[in-house]
Design a protein around this motif. Structure first.
Motif, PDB file in Angstrom:
ATOM      1  N   ASN A  27       0.808  -1.214   0.000  1.00  0.00           N
ATOM      2  CA  ASN A  27       0.000   0.000   0.000  1.00  0.00           C
ATOM      3  C   ASN A  27       0.846   1.271   0.000  1.00  0.00           C
ATOM      4  OD1 ASN A  27       0.954   0.154   2.604  1.00  0.00           O
ATOM      5  ND2 ASN A  27      -1.037  -0.059   3.591  1.00  0.00           N
ATOM      6  N   GLY A  28       2.168   1.114   0.014  1.00  0.00           N
ATOM      7  CA  GLY A  28       3.059   2.273  -0.044  1.00  0.00           C
ATOM      8  C   GLY A  28       3.156   3.064   1.238  1.00  0.00           C
ATOM      9  N   ALA A  29       2.613   2.550   2.343  1.00  0.00           N
ATOM     10  CA  ALA A  29       2.578   3.309   3.586  1.00  0.00           C
ATOM     11  C   ALA A  29       3.759   3.041   4.501  1.00  0.00           C
ATOM     12  CB  ALA A  29       1.285   3.011   4.336  1.00  0.00           C
ATOM     13  N   ALA A  30       4.545   2.005   4.210  1.00  0.00           N
ATOM     14  CA  ALA A  30       5.660   1.655   5.096  1.00  0.00           C
ATOM     15  C   ALA A  30       6.792   1.060   4.273  1.00  0.00           C
ATOM     16  CB  ALA A  30       5.204   0.672   6.167  1.00  0.00           C
ATOM     17  N   ILE A  31       7.981   1.077   4.856  1.00  0.00           N
ATOM     18  CA  ILE A  31       9.150   0.495   4.205  1.00  0.00           C
ATOM     19  C   ILE A  31       9.869  -0.411   5.197  1.00  0.00           C
ATOM     20  CG2 ILE A  31       9.502   2.369   2.546  1.00  0.00           C
ATOM     21  CD1 ILE A  31      11.651   3.493   4.417  1.00  0.00           C
ATOM     22  N   LEU A  32      10.682  -1.312   4.666  1.00  0.00           N
ATOM     23  CA  LEU A  32      11.565  -2.128   5.485  1.00  0.00           C
ATOM     24  C   LEU A  32      12.985  -1.714   5.156  1.00  0.00           C
ATOM     25  CD1 LEU A  32       9.916  -5.658   5.137  1.00  0.00           C
ATOM     26  CD2 LEU A  32       9.630  -3.993   6.974  1.00  0.00           C
ATOM     27  N   VAL A  33      13.734  -1.339   6.176  1.00  0.00           N
ATOM     28  CA  VAL A  33      15.102  -0.872   6.007  1.00  0.00           C
ATOM     29  C   VAL A  33      16.026  -1.800   6.767  1.00  0.00           C
ATOM     30  CG1 VAL A  33      16.695   1.026   6.516  1.00  0.00           C
ATOM     31  CG2 VAL A  33      14.393   1.524   5.702  1.00  0.00           C
ATOM     32  N   GLU A  34      17.126  -2.207   6.138  1.00  0.00           N
ATOM     33  CA  GLU A  34      18.096  -3.066   6.812  1.00  0.00           C
ATOM     34  C   GLU A  34      19.359  -2.272   7.086  1.00  0.00           C
ATOM     35  OE1 GLU A  34      20.339  -7.378   6.405  1.00  0.00           O
ATOM     36  OE2 GLU A  34      19.151  -6.618   4.737  1.00  0.00           O
ATOM     37  N   ALA A  35      19.815  -2.334   8.317  1.00  0.00           N
ATOM     38  CA  ALA A  35      21.050  -1.669   8.723  1.00  0.00           C
ATOM     39  C   ALA A  35      21.736  -2.541   9.764  1.00  0.00           C
ATOM     40  CB  ALA A  35      20.768  -0.279   9.299  1.00  0.00           C
ATOM     41  N   SER A  36      23.009  -2.746   9.616  1.00  0.00           N
ATOM     42  CA  SER A  36      23.777  -3.553  10.563  1.00  0.00           C
ATOM     43  C   SER A  36      23.149  -4.924  10.786  1.00  0.00           C
ATOM     44  CB  SER A  36      23.923  -2.811  11.894  1.00  0.00           C
ATOM     45  OG  SER A  36      24.517  -1.559  11.688  1.00  0.00           O
ATOM     46  N   LYS A  37      22.662  -5.527   9.693  1.00  0.00           N
ATOM     47  CA  LYS A  37      22.083  -6.881   9.680  1.00  0.00           C
ATOM     48  C   LYS A  37      20.770  -6.995  10.430  1.00  0.00           C
ATOM     49  CE  LYS A  37      26.488  -9.152   9.002  1.00  0.00           C
ATOM     50  NZ  LYS A  37      27.361 -10.257   9.383  1.00  0.00           N
ATOM     51  N   LYS A  38      20.161  -5.880  10.820  1.00  0.00           N
ATOM     52  CA  LYS A  38      18.847  -5.893  11.465  1.00  0.00           C
ATOM     53  C   LYS A  38      17.869  -5.141  10.576  1.00  0.00           C
ATOM     54  CE  LYS A  38      18.186  -6.261  15.707  1.00  0.00           C
ATOM     55  NZ  LYS A  38      17.892  -7.642  16.089  1.00  0.00           N
ATOM     56  N   VAL A  39      16.597  -5.499  10.676  1.00  0.00           N
ATOM     57  CA  VAL A  39      15.566  -4.896   9.838  1.00  0.00           C
ATOM     58  C   VAL A  39      14.598  -4.098  10.692  1.00  0.00           C
ATOM     59  CG1 VAL A  39      13.717  -5.349   8.179  1.00  0.00           C
ATOM     60  CG2 VAL A  39      15.770  -6.769   8.173  1.00  0.00           C
ATOM     61  N   GLU A  40      14.173  -2.966  10.176  1.00  0.00           N
ATOM     62  CA  GLU A  40      13.246  -2.105  10.885  1.00  0.00           C
ATOM     63  C   GLU A  40      12.117  -1.723   9.931  1.00  0.00           C
ATOM     64  OE1 GLU A  40      14.012   1.487  13.988  1.00  0.00           O
ATOM     65  OE2 GLU A  40      14.983   1.675  12.057  1.00  0.00           O
ATOM     66  N   ARG A  41      10.876  -1.783  10.428  1.00  0.00           N
ATOM     67  CA  ARG A  41       9.723  -1.320   9.657  1.00  0.00           C
ATOM     68  C   ARG A  41       9.505   0.137  10.009  1.00  0.00           C
ATOM     69  NH1 ARG A  41       4.466  -0.052  10.396  1.00  0.00           N
ATOM     70  NH2 ARG A  41       3.004  -0.597   8.733  1.00  0.00           N
ATOM     71  N   ILE A  42       9.403   0.991   9.015  1.00  0.00           N
ATOM     72  CA  ILE A  42       9.192   2.419   9.253  1.00  0.00           C
ATOM     73  C   ILE A  42       7.888   2.834   8.594  1.00  0.00           C
ATOM     74  CG2 ILE A  42      10.099   4.750   8.915  1.00  0.00           C
ATOM     75  CD1 ILE A  42      12.905   3.506   8.823  1.00  0.00           C
ATOM     76  N   ASP A  43       6.968   3.359   9.396  1.00  0.00           N
ATOM     77  CA  ASP A  43       5.696   3.862   8.893  1.00  0.00           C
ATOM     78  C   ASP A  43       5.949   5.240   8.297  1.00  0.00           C
ATOM     79  OD1 ASP A  43       3.146   5.315   8.847  1.00  0.00           O
ATOM     80  OD2 ASP A  43       2.362   3.557   9.885  1.00  0.00           O
ATOM     81  N   LEU A  44       5.687   5.402   7.013  1.00  0.00           N
ATOM     82  CA  LEU A  44       6.006   6.659   6.349  1.00  0.00           C
ATOM     83  C   LEU A  44       5.048   7.781   6.725  1.00  0.00           C
ATOM     84  CD1 LEU A  44       6.998   5.334   2.825  1.00  0.00           C
ATOM     85  CD2 LEU A  44       8.484   5.990   4.721  1.00  0.00           C
ATOM     86  N   THR A  45       3.881   7.454   7.254  1.00  0.00           N
ATOM     87  CA  THR A  45       2.925   8.480   7.656  1.00  0.00           C
ATOM     88  C   THR A  45       3.255   9.048   9.024  1.00  0.00           C
ATOM     89  OG1 THR A  45       1.207   7.350   6.394  1.00  0.00           O
ATOM     90  CG2 THR A  45       0.485   8.988   7.987  1.00  0.00           C
ATOM     91  N   THR A  46       3.527   8.164   9.971  1.00  0.00           N
ATOM     92  CA  THR A  46       3.750   8.599  11.355  1.00  0.00           C
ATOM     93  C   THR A  46       5.223   8.667  11.748  1.00  0.00           C
ATOM     94  OG1 THR A  46       3.672   6.348  12.219  1.00  0.00           O
ATOM     95  CG2 THR A  46       1.566   7.524  12.039  1.00  0.00           C
ATOM     96  N   GLY A  47       6.076   7.968  11.001  1.00  0.00           N
ATOM     97  CA  GLY A  47       7.486   7.897  11.369  1.00  0.00           C
ATOM     98  C   GLY A  47       7.777   6.843  12.417  1.00  0.00           C
ATOM     99  N   ASP A  48       6.745   6.115  12.857  1.00  0.00           N
ATOM    100  CA  ASP A  48       6.945   5.065  13.865  1.00  0.00           C
ATOM    101  C   ASP A  48       7.860   3.982  13.322  1.00  0.00           C
ATOM    102  OD1 ASP A  48       5.269   6.393  15.571  1.00  0.00           O
ATOM    103  OD2 ASP A  48       3.535   5.113  15.180  1.00  0.00           O
ATOM    104  N   ARG A  49       8.725   3.466  14.193  1.00  0.00           N
ATOM    105  CA  ARG A  49       9.685   2.425  13.829  1.00  0.00           C
ATOM    106  C   ARG A  49       9.414   1.172  14.647  1.00  0.00           C
ATOM    107  NH1 ARG A  49      14.708   4.639  11.872  1.00  0.00           N
ATOM    108  NH2 ARG A  49      14.413   6.813  11.393  1.00  0.00           N
TER     109      ARG A  49
END
Length: 105
Positions: A27-49
């Protein structure tokens, strides 16, 4: 980067200062970002991680019902779907101990 005006903003960094965009939700509302071998879901509307459990996944994507999903190297026969609250559940397991692919979704 905002395509309209070129503005840039850092949303995630790893221990080495780098992060990789791994998946955009259907739905384009969130992304998955990988850094230092860990993954984080980031809500693009609220910025919640929401940090996802597990490290160094071999594959990252989304289920049809808009939940992050990962194949972790500890068991390549399982796809793990992660609820927004960080609780994990196995959504698919190979019955013959062979690796499974994203096409199953």
């Amino acid at each position: 980067m905002d395509i309209a005006n070129g503005a840039r903003r850092t949303i995630a960094t790893g221990l080495d200062g780098r992060a990789a965009l791994r998946a955009v939700s259907p739905n384009g509302a969130a992304i998955l970002v990988e850094a230092s071998k860990k993954v984080e879901r980031i809500d693009l509307t609220t910025g919640d991680r929401t940090p996802l459990p597990g490290t160094n996944p071999s594959s990252i994507g989304w289920t049809r019902d808009n939940r992050p999903a990962m194949i972790l190297p500890a068991d390549l026969t399982q796809i793990i779907a992660v609820n927004a609250n960080g609780i994990t559940s196995v959504v698919l397991t190979s019955s013959n101990a062979r690796p499974i692919g994203w096409f199953v979704f």
